[in-house]
Scaffold this motif. Sequence first.
Motif, PDB file in Angstrom:
ATOM      1  N   VAL A  90      38.569  52.427  22.272  1.00  9.00           N
ATOM      2  CA  VAL A  90      38.800  51.032  21.900  1.00  9.00           C
ATOM      3  C   VAL A  90      38.353  50.140  23.059  1.00  9.00           C
ATOM      4  CG1 VAL A  90      40.518  49.307  21.220  1.00  9.00           C
ATOM      5  CG2 VAL A  90      40.767  51.665  20.438  1.00  9.00           C
ATOM      6  N   SER A  91      37.517  49.164  22.743  1.00 12.37           N
ATOM      7  CA  SER A  91      37.041  48.226  23.764  1.00 12.37           C
ATOM      8  C   SER A  91      38.193  47.359  24.260  1.00 12.37           C
ATOM      9  CB  SER A  91      35.952  47.320  23.196  1.00 12.37           C
ATOM     10  OG  SER A  91      34.836  48.083  22.806  1.00 12.37           O
ATOM     11  N   GLY A  92      38.104  46.968  25.517  1.00  9.13           N
ATOM     12  CA  GLY A  92      39.149  46.130  26.106  1.00  9.13           C
ATOM     13  C   GLY A  92      39.333  44.815  25.380  1.00  9.13           C
ATOM     14  N   TRP A  93      38.230  44.178  24.987  1.00  7.68           N
ATOM     15  CA  TRP A  93      38.328  42.888  24.293  1.00  7.68           C
ATOM     16  C   TRP A  93      39.054  43.033  22.960  1.00  7.68           C
ATOM     17  CZ3 TRP A  93      36.360  41.999  19.480  1.00  7.68           C
ATOM     18  CH2 TRP A  93      35.407  42.898  18.994  1.00  7.68           C
ATOM     19  N   TYR A  94      38.828  44.171  22.271  1.00  7.59           N
ATOM     20  CA  TYR A  94      39.494  44.347  20.974  1.00  7.59           C
ATOM     21  C   TYR A  94      40.967  44.672  21.176  1.00  7.59           C
ATOM     22  CZ  TYR A  94      39.892  45.093  16.008  1.00  7.59           C
ATOM     23  OH  TYR A  94      40.251  44.968  14.692  1.00  7.59           O
ATOM     24  N   SER A 129      42.739  43.559  23.597  1.00  8.56           N
ATOM     25  CA  SER A 129      43.334  42.264  23.920  1.00  8.56           C
ATOM     26  C   SER A 129      43.586  41.435  22.663  1.00  8.56           C
ATOM     27  CB  SER A 129      42.412  41.513  24.879  1.00  8.56           C
ATOM     28  OG  SER A 129      42.944  40.270  25.202  1.00  8.56           O
ATOM     29  N   PHE A 130      42.607  41.440  21.761  1.00  6.89           N
ATOM     30  CA  PHE A 130      42.784  40.735  20.484  1.00  6.89           C
ATOM     31  C   PHE A 130      43.984  41.293  19.722  1.00  6.89           C
ATOM     32  CE2 PHE A 130      41.949  41.109  15.881  1.00  6.89           C
ATOM     33  CZ  PHE A 130      42.104  39.776  15.522  1.00  6.89           C
ATOM     34  N   LEU A 131      44.077  42.606  19.631  1.00  9.47           N
ATOM     35  CA  LEU A 131      45.199  43.222  18.910  1.00  9.47           C
ATOM     36  C   LEU A 131      46.532  42.864  19.554  1.00  9.47           C
ATOM     37  CD1 LEU A 131      43.732  46.785  18.186  1.00  9.47           C
ATOM     38  CD2 LEU A 131      44.070  44.920  16.545  1.00  9.47           C
ATOM     39  N   GLU A 132      46.560  42.896  20.877  1.00  6.25           N
ATOM     40  CA  GLU A 132      47.803  42.628  21.600  1.00  6.25           C
ATOM     41  C   GLU A 132      48.243  41.175  21.479  1.00  6.25           C
ATOM     42  OE1 GLU A 132      49.756  43.669  25.932  1.00  6.25           O
ATOM     43  OE2 GLU A 132      47.567  43.585  25.752  1.00  6.25           O
ATOM     44  N   ASN A 133      47.286  40.254  21.534  1.00 12.51           N
ATOM     45  CA  ASN A 133      47.638  38.832  21.567  1.00 12.51           C
ATOM     46  C   ASN A 133      47.632  38.131  20.216  1.00 12.51           C
ATOM     47  OD1 ASN A 133      47.969  38.677  24.458  1.00 12.51           O
ATOM     48  ND2 ASN A 133      45.758  38.979  24.572  1.00 12.51           N
ATOM     49  N   ALA A 134      46.885  38.648  19.252  1.00  7.73           N
ATOM     50  CA  ALA A 134      46.800  37.973  17.949  1.00  7.73           C
ATOM     51  C   ALA A 134      47.473  38.754  16.830  1.00  7.73           C
ATOM     52  CB  ALA A 134      45.341  37.718  17.590  1.00  7.73           C
ATOM     53  N   VAL A 135      47.269  40.064  16.801  1.00 10.73           N
ATOM     54  CA  VAL A 135      47.788  40.859  15.679  1.00 10.73           C
ATOM     55  C   VAL A 135      49.231  41.294  15.907  1.00 10.73           C
ATOM     56  CG1 VAL A 135      47.455  42.939  14.289  1.00 10.73           C
ATOM     57  CG2 VAL A 135      45.465  41.627  15.061  1.00 10.73           C
ATOM     58  N   LEU A 136      49.516  41.855  17.063  1.00 10.28           N
ATOM     59  CA  LEU A 136      50.853  42.399  17.326  1.00 10.28           C
ATOM     60  C   LEU A 136      51.972  41.368  17.152  1.00 10.28           C
ATOM     61  CD1 LEU A 136      52.176  45.078  17.979  1.00 10.28           C
ATOM     62  CD2 LEU A 136      51.953  44.535  20.413  1.00 10.28           C
ATOM     63  N   PRO A 137      51.819  40.137  17.659  1.00 14.52           N
ATOM     64  CA  PRO A 137      52.899  39.159  17.463  1.00 14.52           C
ATOM     65  C   PRO A 137      53.098  38.754  15.994  1.00 14.52           C
ATOM     66  CG  PRO A 137      51.393  38.415  19.189  1.00 14.52           C
ATOM     67  CD  PRO A 137      50.772  39.609  18.540  1.00 14.52           C
ATOM     68  N   LEU A 152      52.077  48.888  10.969  1.00 11.37           N
ATOM     69  CA  LEU A 152      50.962  48.220  11.638  1.00 11.37           C
ATOM     70  C   LEU A 152      51.234  48.089  13.134  1.00 11.37           C
ATOM     71  CD1 LEU A 152      48.189  46.917  11.220  1.00 11.37           C
ATOM     72  CD2 LEU A 152      49.367  44.742  10.976  1.00 11.37           C
ATOM     73  N   GLN A 153      52.475  47.807  13.506  1.00  7.87           N
ATOM     74  CA  GLN A 153      52.820  47.729  14.928  1.00  7.87           C
ATOM     75  C   GLN A 153      52.522  49.049  15.626  1.00  7.87           C
ATOM     76  OE1 GLN A 153      56.944  46.545  14.918  1.00  7.87           O
ATOM     77  NE2 GLN A 153      56.433  44.423  15.400  1.00  7.87           N
ATOM     78  N   SER A 154      52.899  50.162  15.007  1.00  6.18           N
ATOM     79  CA  SER A 154      52.635  51.477  15.599  1.00  6.18           C
ATOM     80  C   SER A 154      51.136  51.714  15.742  1.00  6.18           C
ATOM     81  CB  SER A 154      53.242  52.587  14.739  1.00  6.18           C
ATOM     82  OG  SER A 154      54.630  52.467  14.707  1.00  6.18           O
ATOM     83  N   PHE A 155      50.386  51.365  14.708  1.00  4.16           N
ATOM     84  CA  PHE A 155      48.935  51.530  14.734  1.00  4.16           C
ATOM     85  C   PHE A 155      48.317  50.697  15.853  1.00  4.16           C
ATOM     86  CE2 PHE A 155      44.749  50.012  13.324  1.00  4.16           C
ATOM     87  CZ  PHE A 155      44.082  51.222  13.209  1.00  4.16           C
ATOM     88  N   VAL A 156      48.724  49.430  15.939  1.00 11.40           N
ATOM     89  CA  VAL A 156      48.175  48.518  16.939  1.00 11.40           C
ATOM     90  C   VAL A 156      48.557  48.969  18.348  1.00 11.40           C
ATOM     91  CG1 VAL A 156      48.344  46.150  17.831  1.00 11.40           C
ATOM     92  CG2 VAL A 156      47.973  46.539  15.389  1.00 11.40           C
ATOM     93  N   LYS A 157      49.784  49.386  18.540  1.00 11.27           N
ATOM     94  CA  LYS A 157      50.207  49.860  19.867  1.00 11.27           C
ATOM     95  C   LYS A 157      49.398  51.088  20.292  1.00 11.27           C
ATOM     96  CE  LYS A 157      54.861  47.954  19.726  1.00 11.27           C
ATOM     97  NZ  LYS A 157      56.294  48.221  19.572  1.00 11.27           N
ATOM     98  N   GLY A 158      49.094  51.962  19.341  1.00  7.67           N
ATOM     99  CA  GLY A 158      48.246  53.119  19.648  1.00  7.67           C
ATOM    100  C   GLY A 158      46.856  52.703  20.060  1.00  7.67           C
ATOM    101  N   ALA A 159      46.305  51.701  19.374  1.00  9.45           N
ATOM    102  CA  ALA A 159      44.971  51.201  19.718  1.00  9.45           C
ATOM    103  C   ALA A 159      44.979  50.520  21.084  1.00  9.45           C
ATOM    104  CB  ALA A 159      44.480  50.234  18.644  1.00  9.45           C
ATOM    105  N   ILE A 160      46.039  49.782  21.386  1.00 10.22           N
ATOM    106  CA  ILE A 160      46.152  49.120  22.689  1.00 10.22           C
ATOM    107  C   ILE A 160      46.231  50.162  23.804  1.00 10.22           C
ATOM    108  CG2 ILE A 160      47.665  47.675  24.129  1.00 10.22           C
ATOM    109  CD1 ILE A 160      48.353  46.133  21.497  1.00 10.22           C
ATOM    110  N   THR A 161      46.969  51.227  23.565  1.00 11.06           N
ATOM    111  CA  THR A 161      47.071  52.312  24.546  1.00 11.06           C
ATOM    112  C   THR A 161      45.701  52.942  24.796  1.00 11.06           C
ATOM    113  OG1 THR A 161      49.337  52.771  23.860  1.00 11.06           O
ATOM    114  CG2 THR A 161      48.198  54.520  25.049  1.00 11.06           C
TER     115      THR A 161
END
Length: 185
Positions: A84-88, A90-98, A67-76
């Motif tokens: 991927v929208s900026g707001w999403y 941001s959500f992935l980076e601040n809520a899901v990744l941690p 999931l970390q790899s998936f989320v990091k790809g989406a953040i990139t």
Amino acid sequence: MEEKNVSLLGRNIVVPENPVSRFLFSDTRSAWIWLVIRLYVGYEWLSAGWHKITADVWTGEKAGSALQSFVKGAITKAEAGKDVSGWYGSFLENAVLPHAKLFSYIVSYGEVLVGLGLILGLLTGIAAFFGGFMNSSYLFAGTLSTNPVLLVLTTWLVLAWKVAGWYGLDRWALRYLGTPWRRHE
């Protein structure tokens, strides 16, 4: 013919039910259509979730790493302004990744539960809603795959919740939850 009352500026207007939507979403004769769709979508969710539950990188010793790899790809993608929208992002980076390990379990077991609910026809509308919610999340994260098709099918299943589980456990369970079926006379 079932009719709905609509109040418009203090006046009561009767809007007759469309025969096609009544057949698809309220008539148990259409339940076989929903059974086929339900089994297909349920199988897709169950197999995806089972794959994750049995994978070490989702729920095993390395839980959360996939999931970390998936989320990091989406953040990139979000940072590059692609898919991927900026707001999403941001959500992935601040809520899901941690909390990737927790979300990894939620996703894995959630997919299995959605699949089982749809295959068994138990709380079909709720299972379809959560399946559609996950499909939307994957789409927001920039992943296509089968997600657009599954999102459309789960949306239809949510609309057809009254009859989608007729050939399943909903036929009996919904009676006890306050949604009984009755015959038109």
